[in-house]
Design a protein around this motif. Structure first.
Motif, short mmCIF file in Angstrom:
data_model
loop_
_atom_site.label_atom_id
_atom_site.label_comp_id
_atom_site.label_asym_id
_atom_site.label_seq_id
_atom_site.Cartn_x
_atom_site.Cartn_y
_atom_site.Cartn_z
N ALA A 184 0.82 -1.22 0.00
CA ALA A 184 0.00 0.00 0.00
C ALA A 184 0.84 1.26 0.00
CB ALA A 184 -0.93 -0.01 1.21
N ASP A 185 2.13 1.14 0.28
CA ASP A 185 2.98 2.33 0.37
C ASP A 185 4.35 2.03 -0.21
OD1 ASP A 185 3.86 4.89 0.98
OD2 ASP A 185 4.39 4.36 3.05
N LEU A 186 4.43 1.96 -1.54
CA LEU A 186 5.69 1.65 -2.21
C LEU A 186 6.46 2.91 -2.57
CD1 LEU A 186 4.54 -1.15 -4.70
CD2 LEU A 186 5.67 -1.45 -2.49
N PRO A 187 7.80 2.87 -2.51
CA PRO A 187 8.60 4.01 -2.96
C PRO A 187 8.37 4.27 -4.45
CG PRO A 187 9.92 2.45 -1.68
CD PRO A 187 8.62 1.78 -1.95
N PRO A 188 8.51 5.51 -4.90
CA PRO A 188 8.22 5.84 -6.30
C PRO A 188 9.20 5.24 -7.31
CG PRO A 188 9.17 7.72 -5.16
CD PRO A 188 8.87 6.70 -4.11
N ASP A 189 10.38 4.80 -6.83
CA ASP A 189 11.39 4.27 -7.76
C ASP A 189 11.37 2.75 -7.82
OD1 ASP A 189 12.32 3.70 -5.20
OD2 ASP A 189 14.44 4.04 -5.71
N LEU A 190 10.26 2.12 -7.39
CA LEU A 190 10.23 0.67 -7.23
C LEU A 190 9.10 0.03 -8.03
CD1 LEU A 190 11.33 -1.84 -5.64
CD2 LEU A 190 9.57 -1.35 -3.93
N THR A 191 9.41 -1.14 -8.63
CA THR A 191 8.38 -1.99 -9.23
C THR A 191 8.48 -3.36 -8.56
OG1 THR A 191 8.25 -0.92 -11.39
CG2 THR A 191 7.70 -3.25 -11.31
N VAL A 192 7.34 -3.85 -8.07
CA VAL A 192 7.28 -5.16 -7.42
C VAL A 192 6.51 -6.11 -8.33
CG1 VAL A 192 6.45 -6.47 -5.43
CG2 VAL A 192 7.38 -4.16 -5.11
N VAL A 193 7.11 -7.27 -8.60
CA VAL A 193 6.49 -8.30 -9.45
C VAL A 193 6.25 -9.54 -8.60
CG1 VAL A 193 6.71 -9.69 -11.52
CG2 VAL A 193 7.73 -7.40 -11.46
N LEU A 194 5.00 -9.98 -8.52
CA LEU A 194 4.62 -11.16 -7.74
C LEU A 194 4.14 -12.24 -8.70
CD1 LEU A 194 2.57 -9.22 -5.06
CD2 LEU A 194 4.95 -9.97 -4.86
N ILE A 195 4.67 -13.44 -8.54
CA ILE A 195 4.31 -14.55 -9.44
C ILE A 195 3.67 -15.67 -8.63
CG2 ILE A 195 5.16 -16.30 -11.03
CD1 ILE A 195 7.37 -14.40 -11.84
N ALA A 196 2.44 -16.01 -8.99
CA ALA A 196 1.72 -17.14 -8.38
C ALA A 196 1.56 -18.21 -9.43
CB ALA A 196 0.36 -16.68 -7.85
N ARG A 197 2.15 -19.35 -9.22
CA ARG A 197 2.10 -20.43 -10.22
C ARG A 197 0.87 -21.32 -9.99
NH1 ARG A 197 6.58 -20.65 -13.44
NH2 ARG A 197 8.20 -19.18 -12.84
N ASP A 198 -0.24 -20.65 -9.87
CA ASP A 198 -1.55 -21.26 -9.70
C ASP A 198 -2.53 -20.10 -9.56
OD1 ASP A 198 -3.66 -23.00 -9.25
OD2 ASP A 198 -2.46 -24.34 -7.99
N LYS A 199 -3.67 -20.33 -8.97
CA LYS A 199 -4.62 -19.25 -8.74
C LYS A 199 -4.04 -18.26 -7.74
CE LYS A 199 -9.39 -18.33 -7.32
NZ LYS A 199 -9.69 -17.52 -8.52
N ALA A 200 -4.11 -16.98 -8.05
CA ALA A 200 -3.54 -15.95 -7.18
C ALA A 200 -4.38 -15.79 -5.93
CB ALA A 200 -3.46 -14.62 -7.92
N PRO A 201 -3.76 -15.61 -4.76
CA PRO A 201 -4.53 -15.33 -3.54
C PRO A 201 -5.39 -14.08 -3.74
CG PRO A 201 -2.25 -15.86 -3.00
CD PRO A 201 -2.31 -15.71 -4.49
N ALA A 202 -6.66 -14.15 -3.36
CA ALA A 202 -7.60 -13.07 -3.64
C ALA A 202 -7.16 -11.75 -3.03
CB ALA A 202 -8.99 -13.46 -3.12
N LYS A 203 -6.67 -11.77 -1.79
CA LYS A 203 -6.30 -10.51 -1.14
C LYS A 203 -5.08 -9.88 -1.81
CE LYS A 203 -5.74 -11.97 3.05
NZ LYS A 203 -5.41 -11.94 4.51
N LEU A 204 -4.23 -10.70 -2.42
CA LEU A 204 -3.07 -10.18 -3.12
C LEU A 204 -3.51 -9.50 -4.42
CD1 LEU A 204 -0.12 -10.16 -2.38
CD2 LEU A 204 0.22 -12.19 -3.78
N ALA A 205 -4.41 -10.15 -5.15
CA ALA A 205 -4.92 -9.56 -6.38
C ALA A 205 -5.63 -8.23 -6.09
CB ALA A 205 -5.90 -10.53 -7.06
N LYS A 206 -6.38 -8.17 -5.02
CA LYS A 206 -7.09 -6.94 -4.65
C LYS A 206 -6.11 -5.83 -4.32
CE LYS A 206 -10.61 -5.22 -1.42
NZ LYS A 206 -11.50 -5.59 -0.29
N ALA A 207 -5.02 -6.17 -3.62
CA ALA A 207 -4.03 -5.17 -3.24
C ALA A 207 -3.29 -4.62 -4.46
CB ALA A 207 -3.03 -5.77 -2.25
N VAL A 208 -2.99 -5.49 -5.42
CA VAL A 208 -2.29 -5.05 -6.63
C VAL A 208 -3.17 -4.09 -7.42
CG1 VAL A 208 -1.39 -5.82 -8.86
CG2 VAL A 208 -0.82 -7.08 -6.78
N LYS A 209 -4.43 -4.42 -7.57
CA LYS A 209 -5.34 -3.53 -8.30
C LYS A 209 -5.52 -2.21 -7.57
CE LYS A 209 -7.91 -7.36 -10.41
NZ LYS A 209 -9.20 -8.10 -10.44
#
Length: 325
Positions: A92-117
């Protein structure tokens, strides 16, 4: 070049597309700031989950250069709820110079997908095609690789190799090199040059064990793993083959004629003849040792070791082939 979002969630069952997307992101990160711009968090030896605490510690870190930082966590579907909650809060509070990539090798956890959006990120889902749709997918993928794969050939690939997208993608890339730009691959071509099927490859692997050739056995195993085979499947195939070898060797030691031993084995006559011929170069005690090594491997793959299945496979094969520890 388009700007990257601060957050990406890549999920699904199509491992080939996930790996290709990961490779593109890695290339983009290294192109922007060199190899040091990307930090990867993934399970050790393929077991467990990526270190979420290390990821959380890296998020607020300051960059020593003006380039963008990239953090990639692979295998996030293995995080427990407590770990997910901590990561979601940090996103919820990422630095402006950062990109975070999360990989789920199956169905993504719902709360993680919601946070990314919620964080203006992007969610990309890659579902593996159904087996009946895979031939059409292969024809299209071959076209993008620069060669023509005939529909009949695509069906042969799926019938012979299964519907594993990663394994089929590896085979398509091999076919692209063989066919060349603008070339064509037919079903007849595949009969002569398709990669080993699981059954045939397991026979080659078991033959290497019977010949006590540790280097050959490990090389075959590495190729199988690269093609998408799993260790558990190899164990079952090898165990069945070694049980047949033990039964045949016991009969030979009792003086049963080779031809009678061959006819007692529940396999193709040619295969039985080849197996009995190879047993002339080994003995029953060595076969029992090889079988015990595979039994140990099965225990390890059920959580009985501190290292990954692939390393356990290599160690077991060396032991089964009589190589020094």
């Amino acid at each position: 070049m388009p700007d990257l979002a601060p957050l990406y969630l890549i999920a699904g069952t199509d491992q080939a597309k996930i790996d290709a997307t990961r490779a593109r992101l890695r290339a983009r990160a290294e192109g922007d700031g060199g190899a040091a711009a990307l930090e990867v968090f993934e399970p050790s030896e393929g077991r467990g989950a990526p270190d979420h605490e290390a990821l959380l510690a890296a998020i607020p870190a300051m960059s020593l250069t003006e380039s963008r930082r990239y953090l990639l966590a692979d295998g996030v579907e293995r995080w427990r709820d407590k770990q997910l909650t901590a990561v979601v809060a940090a996103l919820a509070d990422l630095p402006p110079d950062l990109t975070v990539v999360l990989i789920a090798r199956d169905k993504a956890p719902a709360k993680l997908a919601k946070a990314v959006k919620a964080g203006a990120g992007e969610v990309h889902e890659f579902a593996a095609p159904k087996a009946r749709d895979m031939p059409g997918v292969l024809v299209g993928d071959a076209k993008r690789l620069g060669f023509a794969l005939e529909p009949a050939a695509a069906r042969v690939l799926v019938e012979r190799m299964g519907a594993n997208p990663l394994r089929l993608r590896n085979e398509l890339e091999r076919l692209a090199l063989w066919a060349g730009e603008g070339g064509r691959v037919s079903a007849a071509d595949l009969e002569a040059m398709i990669a080993d099927t699981s059954e045939a490859a397991v026979w080659s692997l078991s033959d290497a064990l019977l010949e006590r050739d540790a280097a050959k056995a490990t090389a075959i195993a590495e190729r199988l793993i690269a093609q998408g085979e799993n260790v558990t499947g190899l164990i079952y195939g090898l165990a069945s083959r070694l049980r047949s070898a033990c039964a045949a060797a016991a009969q030979l030691e009792e003086g049963v004629p080779p031809r009678q031993v061959e006819s007692s084995l529940k396999m193709h006559p040619y295969a039985a003849k080849q197996l009995v011929a190879r047993l002339a170069r080994t003995d029953l005690d060595r076969l029992h040792e090889a079988t015990a090594a595979l039994a140990d491997l099965e225990v390890w793959c059920r959580g009985g070791a501190d290292y990954g299945d692939e390393l356990a496979l290599t160690l077991a094969l060396r032991k089964a082939a009589g190589a020094p520890a």
